[in-house]
Design a protein around this motif. Structure first.
Motif, PDB file in Angstrom:
ATOM      1  N   VAL A  55       0.612  -0.900  -0.089  1.00 11.52           N
ATOM      2  CA  VAL A  55      -0.157   0.223  -0.157  1.00 11.52           C
ATOM      3  C   VAL A  55       0.478   0.445  -0.124  1.00 11.52           C
ATOM      4  O   VAL A  55       0.497   2.791  -0.052  1.00 11.52           O
ATOM      5  N   GLY A  56       2.428   1.373   0.271  1.00 14.30           N
ATOM      6  CA  GLY A  56       3.027   2.390   0.137  1.00 14.30           C
ATOM      7  C   GLY A  56       2.879   3.323   1.251  1.00 14.30           C
ATOM      8  O   GLY A  56       2.562   2.868   2.364  1.00 14.30           O
ATOM      9  N   HIS A  57       2.301   4.662   0.912  1.00  7.43           N
ATOM     10  CA  HIS A  57       2.727   5.380   2.143  1.00  7.43           C
ATOM     11  C   HIS A  57       1.170   5.727   2.872  1.00  7.43           C
ATOM     12  O   HIS A  57       0.673   7.173   3.171  1.00  7.43           O
ATOM     13  N   MET A  58       0.035   4.327   2.277  1.00  7.07           N
ATOM     14  CA  MET A  58      -1.464   5.273   2.399  1.00  7.07           C
ATOM     15  C   MET A  58      -2.012   5.068   4.302  1.00  7.07           C
ATOM     16  O   MET A  58      -1.017   4.285   4.750  1.00  7.07           O
ATOM     17  N   PRO A  59      -2.366   6.301   4.284  1.00 10.86           N
ATOM     18  CA  PRO A  59      -2.179   6.259   6.168  1.00 10.86           C
ATOM     19  C   PRO A  59      -3.346   4.706   6.023  1.00 10.86           C
ATOM     20  O   PRO A  59      -4.274   4.336   5.654  1.00 10.86           O
ATOM     21  N   LEU A  60      -2.642   3.987   7.525  1.00 10.86           N
ATOM     22  CA  LEU A  60      -3.107   2.505   8.058  1.00 10.86           C
ATOM     23  C   LEU A  60      -3.920   2.993   9.219  1.00 10.86           C
ATOM     24  O   LEU A  60      -4.057   3.904  10.757  1.00 10.86           O
ATOM     25  N   ILE A  61      -4.459   1.936   9.542  1.00  7.33           N
ATOM     26  CA  ILE A  61      -5.834   1.681  10.404  1.00  7.33           C
ATOM     27  C   ILE A  61      -5.136   0.397  11.480  1.00  7.33           C
ATOM     28  O   ILE A  61      -4.711  -0.827  10.431  1.00  7.33           O
ATOM     29  N   LEU A  62      -4.054   0.509  12.437  1.00  6.26           N
ATOM     30  CA  LEU A  62      -3.628  -1.068  12.962  1.00  6.26           C
ATOM     31  C   LEU A  62      -3.544  -0.844  14.299  1.00  6.26           C
ATOM     32  O   LEU A  62      -4.353  -0.056  15.162  1.00  6.26           O
ATOM     33  N   ASN A  63      -4.252  -2.384  14.973  1.00  6.55           N
ATOM     34  CA  ASN A  63      -3.913  -2.976  15.984  1.00  6.55           C
ATOM     35  C   ASN A  63      -2.890  -2.884  16.432  1.00  6.55           C
ATOM     36  O   ASN A  63      -1.766  -3.587  16.485  1.00  6.55           O
ATOM     37  N   THR A  64      -2.772  -2.031  18.115  1.00  5.00           N
ATOM     38  CA  THR A  64      -1.649  -2.644  18.829  1.00  5.00           C
ATOM     39  C   THR A  64      -2.031  -2.748  20.298  1.00  5.00           C
ATOM     40  O   THR A  64      -3.327  -2.788  20.756  1.00  5.00           O
ATOM     41  N   ALA A  65      -0.805  -3.096  21.316  1.00 10.65           N
ATOM     42  CA  ALA A  65      -0.991  -3.855  22.404  1.00 10.65           C
ATOM     43  C   ALA A  65      -0.119  -2.965  23.499  1.00 10.65           C
ATOM     44  O   ALA A  65       1.485  -3.104  23.224  1.00 10.65           O
TER      45      ALA A  65
ATOM     46  N   ILE B 265      -3.216   9.042  16.260  1.00  4.58           N
ATOM     47  CA  ILE B 265      -2.647   8.939  15.346  1.00  4.58           C
ATOM     48  C   ILE B 265      -1.148   9.500  15.184  1.00  4.58           C
ATOM     49  O   ILE B 265      -0.871   9.906  15.870  1.00  4.58           O
ATOM     50  N   PHE B 266      -0.439   8.664  14.043  1.00  2.00           N
ATOM     51  CA  PHE B 266       1.235   9.210  14.878  1.00  2.00           C
ATOM     52  C   PHE B 266       1.282   9.198  13.035  1.00  2.00           C
ATOM     53  O   PHE B 266       1.123   8.249  12.713  1.00  2.00           O
ATOM     54  N   THR B 267       2.778   9.944  13.627  1.00  2.00           N
ATOM     55  CA  THR B 267       2.993  10.072  11.536  1.00  2.00           C
ATOM     56  C   THR B 267       4.812  10.127  11.469  1.00  2.00           C
ATOM     57  O   THR B 267       5.279  10.462  13.006  1.00  2.00           O
ATOM     58  N   TYR B 268       5.346   8.718  11.529  1.00  2.00           N
ATOM     59  CA  TYR B 268       6.758   8.049  11.375  1.00  2.00           C
ATOM     60  C   TYR B 268       7.052   9.501  11.086  1.00  2.00           C
ATOM     61  O   TYR B 268       7.311  10.056   9.376  1.00  2.00           O
ATOM     62  N   PRO B 269       8.074   9.588  10.609  1.00  2.00           N
ATOM     63  CA  PRO B 269       9.217  10.043  10.260  1.00  2.00           C
ATOM     64  C   PRO B 269      10.116  10.157   8.749  1.00  2.00           C
ATOM     65  O   PRO B 269       9.725  11.427   8.161  1.00  2.00           O
ATOM     66  N   ASN B 270       9.226   9.011   8.434  1.00  2.00           N
ATOM     67  CA  ASN B 270       8.982   8.945   7.064  1.00  2.00           C
ATOM     68  C   ASN B 270       7.339   9.923   6.710  1.00  2.00           C
ATOM     69  O   ASN B 270       7.272   9.295   4.878  1.00  2.00           O
ATOM     70  N   GLY B 271       6.969  10.094   7.599  1.00  4.51           N
ATOM     71  CA  GLY B 271       5.836  10.562   6.742  1.00  4.51           C
ATOM     72  C   GLY B 271       4.550   8.932   5.989  1.00  4.51           C
ATOM     73  O   GLY B 271       3.211   9.516   6.118  1.00  4.51           O
ATOM     74  N   ASP B 272       5.018   7.944   6.819  1.00  2.00           N
ATOM     75  CA  ASP B 272       4.094   6.879   7.077  1.00  2.00           C
ATOM     76  C   ASP B 272       2.994   7.044   8.267  1.00  2.00           C
ATOM     77  O   ASP B 272       3.356   7.674   9.575  1.00  2.00           O
ATOM     78  N   GLN B 273       1.948   7.312   7.938  1.00  2.00           N
ATOM     79  CA  GLN B 273       0.753   8.168   8.632  1.00  2.00           C
ATOM     80  C   GLN B 273      -0.174   6.932   9.341  1.00  2.00           C
ATOM     81  O   GLN B 273      -0.939   5.400   8.272  1.00  2.00           O
ATOM     82  N   VAL B 274      -0.416   6.355  10.854  1.00  2.00           N
ATOM     83  CA  VAL B 274      -1.052   5.268  11.709  1.00  2.00           C
ATOM     84  C   VAL B 274      -2.497   5.813  12.404  1.00  2.00           C
ATOM     85  O   VAL B 274      -1.981   6.672  12.494  1.00  2.00           O
ATOM     86  N   GLN B 275      -3.051   4.946  12.475  1.00  2.00           N
ATOM     87  CA  GLN B 275      -4.406   5.415  13.783  1.00  2.00           C
ATOM     88  C   GLN B 275      -3.827   4.105  14.139  1.00  2.00           C
ATOM     89  O   GLN B 275      -4.360   2.979  13.364  1.00  2.00           O
ATOM     90  N   THR B 276      -4.364   3.905  15.546  1.00  2.00           N
ATOM     91  CA  THR B 276      -4.000   2.846  16.109  1.00  2.00           C
ATOM     92  C   THR B 276      -5.028   2.682  16.810  1.00  2.00           C
ATOM     93  O   THR B 276      -5.672   3.471  17.863  1.00  2.00           O
ATOM     94  N   ILE B 277      -5.523   1.303  17.151  1.00  2.00           N
ATOM     95  CA  ILE B 277      -6.662   0.991  17.727  1.00  2.00           C
ATOM     96  C   ILE B 277      -5.923  -0.389  19.214  1.00  2.00           C
ATOM     97  O   ILE B 277      -5.380  -0.559  18.732  1.00  2.00           O
ATOM     98  N   ASP B 278      -6.241   0.489  20.052  1.00  2.00           N
ATOM     99  CA  ASP B 278      -4.787   0.216  21.164  1.00  2.00           C
ATOM    100  C   ASP B 278      -5.370  -0.462  22.019  1.00  2.00           C
ATOM    101  O   ASP B 278      -6.430   0.427  23.435  1.00  2.00           O
ATOM    102  N   ARG B 279      -4.824  -0.950  22.750  1.00  2.00           N
ATOM    103  CA  ARG B 279      -5.836  -2.436  23.830  1.00  2.00           C
ATOM    104  C   ARG B 279      -4.801  -2.263  25.388  1.00  2.00           C
ATOM    105  O   ARG B 279      -3.852  -2.788  25.116  1.00  2.00           O
ATOM    106  N   LEU B 280      -5.064  -1.605  25.957  1.00  2.00           N
ATOM    107  CA  LEU B 280      -4.339  -1.281  27.177  1.00  2.00           C
ATOM    108  C   LEU B 280      -4.576  -3.040  28.613  1.00  2.00           C
ATOM    109  O   LEU B 280      -5.789  -2.756  28.481  1.00  2.00           O
ATOM    110  N   PHE B 281      -3.652  -2.963  28.753  1.00  2.00           N
ATOM    111  CA  PHE B 281      -3.526  -3.961  30.436  1.00  2.00           C
ATOM    112  C   PHE B 281      -2.519  -3.632  31.490  1.00  2.00           C
ATOM    113  O   PHE B 281      -1.970  -2.903  31.026  1.00  2.00           O
ATOM    114  N   LEU B 282      -3.060  -4.008  32.452  1.00  2.00           N
ATOM    115  CA  LEU B 282      -3.040  -3.871  33.446  1.00  2.00           C
ATOM    116  C   LEU B 282      -1.366  -5.423  33.592  1.00  2.00           C
ATOM    117  O   LEU B 282      -2.031  -5.982  33.123  1.00  2.00           O
TER     118      LEU B 282
END
Length: 150
Positions: free
Chosen positions: A13-23, A87-104
């Motif tokens: 997908v190249g530099h297209m913005p992505l939605i990614l899952n994180t924890a 939403i985070f933009t990496y130094p190379n311009g790649d942009q992501v929206q993260t869905i983040d599951r937070l745990f104790l």
């Protein structure tokens, strides 16, 4: 971010913005301070954690990424929440929206990294009321939530 599952997606997908899952995990010391890692990519502080690999659960991702980012082996105590506005933009311009599951989490082995890695410059514990510059607003929200609920 050039290797693994995310690297394979980026090749397509190249530099297209992505939605990614994180924890990510909240690990507290005896003084009720939270462990944060200074990231190599942004030079901001964040919770140890990261992107899901295909086939993983959020909990498996948290445990794996926590050890990669910090050197500490953890186990999940309980889920704390789901955060989806990061939403985070990496130094190379790649942009992501993260869905983040937070745990104790709680420490079950390992030790804090003593040298810089490709993802972590440094690790330290911080008071919730005296945090360093953070990665993004979602990290701030997760830490504010954890302050009241961990």
């Amino acid at each position: 971010m050039a290797t693994g599952y995310i690297g394979r997606i980026r090749k397509r997908v190249g530099h297209m913005p992505l939605i990614l899952n994180t924890a990510a995990g909240i690990l507290l010391n005896d003084q009720h301070q939270v462990l944060l890692n200074l990231r190599t990519d942004s030079h901001n502080w964040s919770l140890p954690g990261g992107y899901m690999e295909f086939g993983e659960t959020y909990a498996q991702t948290c445990v794996r990424e926590y050890q990669e980012d910090s050197g500490v082996k953890v186990e999940i105590v309980r889920p704390l929440g789901l955060f989806d506005q990061g939403i985070f933009t990496y130094p190379n311009g790649d942009q992501v929206q993260t869905i983040d599951r937070l745990f104790l989490v709680r420490k079950v082995g390992g030790q804090l990294l003593s040298a810089e890695t490709d993802e972590t410059i440094r690790l330290d514990y911080f008071d919730f009321d005296d945090l360093p510059p953070l990665l993004n607003q979602q990290t701030e929200k997760m830490l504010a939530f954890a302050k009241e609920n961990a």
